[in-house]
Design a protein around this motif. Structure first.
Motif, PDB file in Angstrom:
ATOM      1  N   VAL A 675      11.258  40.088  51.962  1.00  0.00           N
ATOM      2  CA  VAL A 675      11.647  40.848  53.153  1.00  0.00           C
ATOM      3  C   VAL A 675      12.053  39.859  54.238  1.00  0.00           C
ATOM      4  O   VAL A 675      11.284  38.946  54.565  1.00  0.00           O
ATOM      5  N   CYS A 699       7.363  37.825  53.306  1.00  0.00           N
ATOM      6  CA  CYS A 699       7.959  38.650  54.360  1.00  0.00           C
ATOM      7  C   CYS A 699       8.105  37.785  55.605  1.00  0.00           C
ATOM      8  O   CYS A 699       7.120  37.205  56.081  1.00  0.00           O
ATOM      9  N   GLY A 721       4.764  40.351  58.680  1.00  0.00           N
ATOM     10  CA  GLY A 721       5.515  39.194  58.208  1.00  0.00           C
ATOM     11  C   GLY A 721       5.234  37.944  59.017  1.00  0.00           C
ATOM     12  O   GLY A 721       4.674  37.988  60.123  1.00  0.00           O
TER      13      GLY A 721
END
Length: 894
Positions: A675, A699, A721
């Motif tokens: 991500v 992430c 994240g």
């Protein structure tokens, strides 16, 4: 105590001696390195000598990487920083409460005999408090000493500045430990000996304590002077070492001349005070009558003058120290954060705690000396140590010892170190992750073998440690792997053996970041007129991408771009564009994340109501996840499927929700999920962020300089994240701690920094900085060259004049320009040409909206390229109407 001091100096001296072992640059530890093996590509725009130097530096960094020392302040997590701040806040609250109690006691008793009769119980309270703080100091010092000893015994590599920080901690610990020990002796004498207030032995102890305190204050000023920019006549050769501590010793001594003068002046007053007390002693009184003897605590004229001079010296200390802190912060604001990351944190620590200590010392000393100066309470408090100030200094020394202690070799610290590194290309990332996978299993095997007492793996582990410390041999790694397979994935067959889990490791990849940024732009501009991006270039970013699909949910105006191939899947969400998107953003209250569940502490996982409504409206999330799983089912056997979720602004929040839902419903693909979000707001509360971090470790939340959107919503919302901050100055800051964020985010934010073109410009500055000796990271030039050989950097950033030649040559006259601005600039030139042509022919002129009106932001960007306005104008408020080159420019929506 003398023995402890000898042992401390005996074991710390090797740290400060120059030896033959290489000393790495501080930035090699703080800025991340180019991971993976080194492949030197041939590129026509890059001189071969540059590549050879980069490869040699890369090999040298890899050789030293496993033996580098990292201090706690370089890898502290946000949770650890918060706990440390809470402990410091509680300690300072106790110090303040104790100070107020002293002042109240001073004004409560007006009779000197009444004061002196109450002192025994007061000394007992002070002895208990000092003993507790002394125990905490010794605990921190023991932990610090053990960590330094272990790293030194293992022959780890220290940077020069790390050695200085260790020296700082050693000096402060030694001096303050002596002060606290003398305080305990003084309080014990006051309790055990009748009427000790005016004895010469107590005056001698007070003189030693004041000398040590004077030395601590002088040392703090020396350290802060070293953190300031060197302004001498001699130019320092290394652009990364321009602080006073980097200058030659003679230059440093000259720069610290004011500190030396203040120290000598204060010490002269302290000696004079001891001489005065030694001569002017109260008349000796027998034990039975000493408690009722009418003592006179009124200071004489000589002692009053000494008190004034002492207060003036403390005032000069406080003013000079605060000036140095302010100057050091101002100097660090002008240099790249990445190159001076640790010194930033050190200065911030002194700004938060050191200023409080010097001000407290000045205030307490002044009040006790000059308010109700005839009171015996003032005399006794000063004579027996000014306890509140010593407790506050103890807190500072404990903080210094915690932050400057080397990190342990635990798996958590190893993961934190890995997260600070960066790969420039995806093959390097895969190779680095494979190496980390092996090291992770080896370390975990060692820990599991320690629990399996007497097992085969434990024996092998002891053999490997004895033979190949500090790094394990490849033979031991292979043998441990064979044993794990034979034992069914466990570390040993003895009771208590810990199963070896499959690691989920993460690493920032600049190539993936660039591709994600391009797909974010595709989610905005695909199938729009005159789009600066094309699906053809998007499909070319991964070799197996062949198909794309654009999904739109009309109820919330949520737009999703799917791009997929045989083993690669990209999901890009569009950010806020329409009024419905704005309404989604404004629903900033919480709602449970379904299925409703709680964490181990009983807290419900909750998310932003608007984002979650956009995700679940018309079963968008269910349909999307089912579609993604269906697309990955066709992945060829043996290939590792990869799913990349990305988005900008609102799209980043939806990418976070989509990734955790996809991992939950299709766990067989979890290992390949990444991500990358850009300017994403906070999505959920702490439990949700923790669960997302465990489910999707790869992430990354990319933030451009002062982008305000990642800081909202406030309150209980947390970002998902690992943060990655890029700036127009070419800085790259990976996983900044809470202390670092307080330095980086200096304002409420700049709205223009949220725009995707500004993200592209900051990334371009980062790439250009790799060819600047003052800003480059280790292996950065080679990494950018590799990256430019794998994709068209300018086209992927959607910038004109952003090729490798422009990146390498900072003197290039053509500045990078967003393609949108370039297109509008060409349209305006065509419009002006038509005006001139029709004016010559005498025909009437009409304009389309595209020809006559451009956005104010675009106008300011064009003006910047022409040198008409500065960066503050470009990135500031754009709601006004300006003239550009004599033409009227209107502010419009893009």
């Amino acid at each position: 105590m003398a023995f402890c001091g000898i042992v401390l100096l005996r074991n710390c001296i090797p740290l400060f001696q120059r030896d033959s072992r290489p000393v790495v640059d501080a930035t090699q530890v703080s800025t991340g390195t180019l991971s993976g093996s080194v492949h030197m590509p041939a590129h026509p725009d890059v001189p071969q000598t540059v590549l050879e130097d980069e490869v040699e530096a890369q090999k040298q960094g890899a050789k030293q990487g496993s033996s580098r020392v990292l201090l706690r302040m370089e890898t502290m997590t946000s949770a650890t920083v918060i706990w440390l701040q809470v402990g410091v806040a509680l300690s300072f609250a106790l110090v303040n409460a104790f100070t107020i109690t002293i002042f109240l006691q001073k004004f409560q008793y007006s009779n000197d005999l009444q004061i002196l009769s109450q002192l025994t119980s007061w000394f007992i309270v002070q002895l208990a408090l000092v003993s507790v703080f002394f125990f905490i100091l010794l605990t921190c010092a023991a932990s610090w000493f053990q960590r330094v000893w272990k790293r030194q015994s293992a022959h780890r590599v220290w940077t020069q500045r790390q050695r200085l920080y260790v020296l700082d901690a050693a000096v402060l610990i030694s001096l303050q430990s002596l002060v606290m020990a003398l305080l305990i002796v003084s309080q014990s004498i006051a309790i055990a000996v009748p009427c000790p207030w005016f004895k010469q032995s107590v005056s001698l102890l007070s003189f030693i304590r004041w000398t040590l305190t004077n030395s601590i204050l002088a040392w703090m000023c020396v350290m802060m002077r070293g953190m300031c920019w060197y302004r001498g006549s001699v130019q320092l050769p290394d652009p990364d070492r321009q602080l006073t501590i980097d200058a030659p010793w003679r230059r440093q001594a000259w720069a610290n001349l004011p500190t030396l003068l203040i120290f000598l002046s204060t010490e002269t007053v302290v000696v004079a005070k001891l001489a005065y007390r030694w001569i002017d002693v109260q008349e000796a009184v027998g034990v039975p009558a000493c408690r009722t003897y009418p003592y006179d605590c009124t200071p004489s004229t000589g002692e009053f003058v000494i008190n004034i001079i002492t207060t003036v010296c403390l005032l000069v200390y406080a003013v000079y120290y605060i000036y140095l802190v302010v100057q050091a912060r101002a100097d660090h604001a002008k240099v790249p954060f990445t190159r001076y990351r640790v010194t930033y944190l050190y200065v911030q620590m002194h700004a938060r705690h050191g200023i409080f200590i010097v001000v407290l010392l000045l205030v307490v000393s002044t009040v006790l000396r000059f308010v109700e100066s005839k009171s015996c309470w003032s005399f006794v408090d000063i004579q027996f140590g000014l306890i509140p100030t010593q407790l506050a200094i103890t807190v500072l020394v404990c903080v210094v010892s915690i932050l400057t202690a080397p990190c342990s070799d635990s798996m958590d610290n190893l993961k934190q170190r890995w997260l600070m590194e960066v790969a420039w290309s995806e093959p390097q990332r895969e190779e680095a992750l494979a190496d980390r996978h092996i090291e992770f299993l080896s370390r975990q095997g060692e820990e599991a073998a320690a629990a399996a007492e007497g097992g085969m793996l434990g024996t092998l582990r002891r053999m490997s440690i004895g033979l190949v410390r500090p790094s394990m041999s490849h033979m031991a790694e292979q043998a441990q792997g064979a044993l794990r397979q034979a034992m069914g994935g466990t570390a040993g067959n003895a009771p208590g053996a810990t199963p070896i889990s499959e690691p989920r490791l993460a690493m920032l990849c600049m190539e993936t970041l660039l591709k994600s940024l391009y797909f974010c732009k595709l989610a905005y501009r695909l199938e729009t007129p005159d789009s600066p991006v094309s699906i053809e270039h998007g499909l070319s970013l991964y070799p197996d991408l062949q198909h794309h699909e654009l999904l739109l949910e009309p109820a919330t105006d949520t737009r999703v771009l799917l791009v997929w191939g045989r083993s690669t899947l990209v999901v890009a969400f569009r950010g806020t564009v329409t009024r419905k998107n704005v309404l989604t953003d404004l629903e900033a209250w919480s709602t449970p994340h379904l299925p409703s569940r709680k964490n181990a502490y009983g807290r419900t996982l909750r998310v932003h109501a608007g984002f979650y409504r956009a995700w679940r409206t018309a079963d968008l999330g269910d349909r999307l996840v089912s579609r993604l799983a269906q697309l990955l089912e066709g992945c060829p056997h043996g290939a590792r499927p990869r799913a990349l979720f990305t988005g900008h602004s609102l799209g980043g929040a939806l990418a976070v929700l989509a990734s955790i839902e996809f991992v939950r419903r299709a766990p067989q693909y979890a290992a390949g999920v990444s991500v990358y979000t850009f300017g994403s707001p906070r999505v959920g509360n702490g439990p949700f962020a923790t669960e997302h971090r465990a489910a999707v470790p790869d992430c990354w939340s990319v933030i451009n300089n002062q982008d305000p959107i990642p800081r909202i919503p406030k309150g209980w919302f947390h970002g998902a994240g690992h943060r990655v901050v890029v700036t127009p100055r070419g800085d790259l800051i990976i996983k900044p701690s809470t202390l670092e964020l307080s330095v980086i985010f200096k304002s409420g934010g700049v709205a223009a920094h949220h725009r995707l073109p500004n993200y592209s410009l900051s990334l371009f500055s980062l790439f250009r900085a790799q060819f600047d000796a003052a800003k480059k990271m280790e292996g950065g030039a080679l990494g950018v060259t590799i990256l430019a050989g794998r994709l068209d950097v300018g086209q992927t950033l959607v910038l004109r004049y952003a090729g490798l030649r422009e990146i390498m040559d900072a003197s290039e006259r053509r500045m990078p320009m967003p393609v949108e601005v370039y297109q509008l600039r060409k349209a305006r030139k065509r419009a002006i040409a038509r005006v001139e042509e029709r004016a010559i022919s005498g025909t009437s002129t009409t304009f389309s909206q595209d020809d006559s009106i451009i956005s104010e932001q675009t106008a300011l960007e064009l003006a910047k390229q022409a040198g008409a306005v500065g960066e503050e104008d470009v990135l500031g408020d754009t709601s006004v109407v300006r003239d550009l080159g004599g033409k009227r420019v209107l502010g419009t929506q893009e």
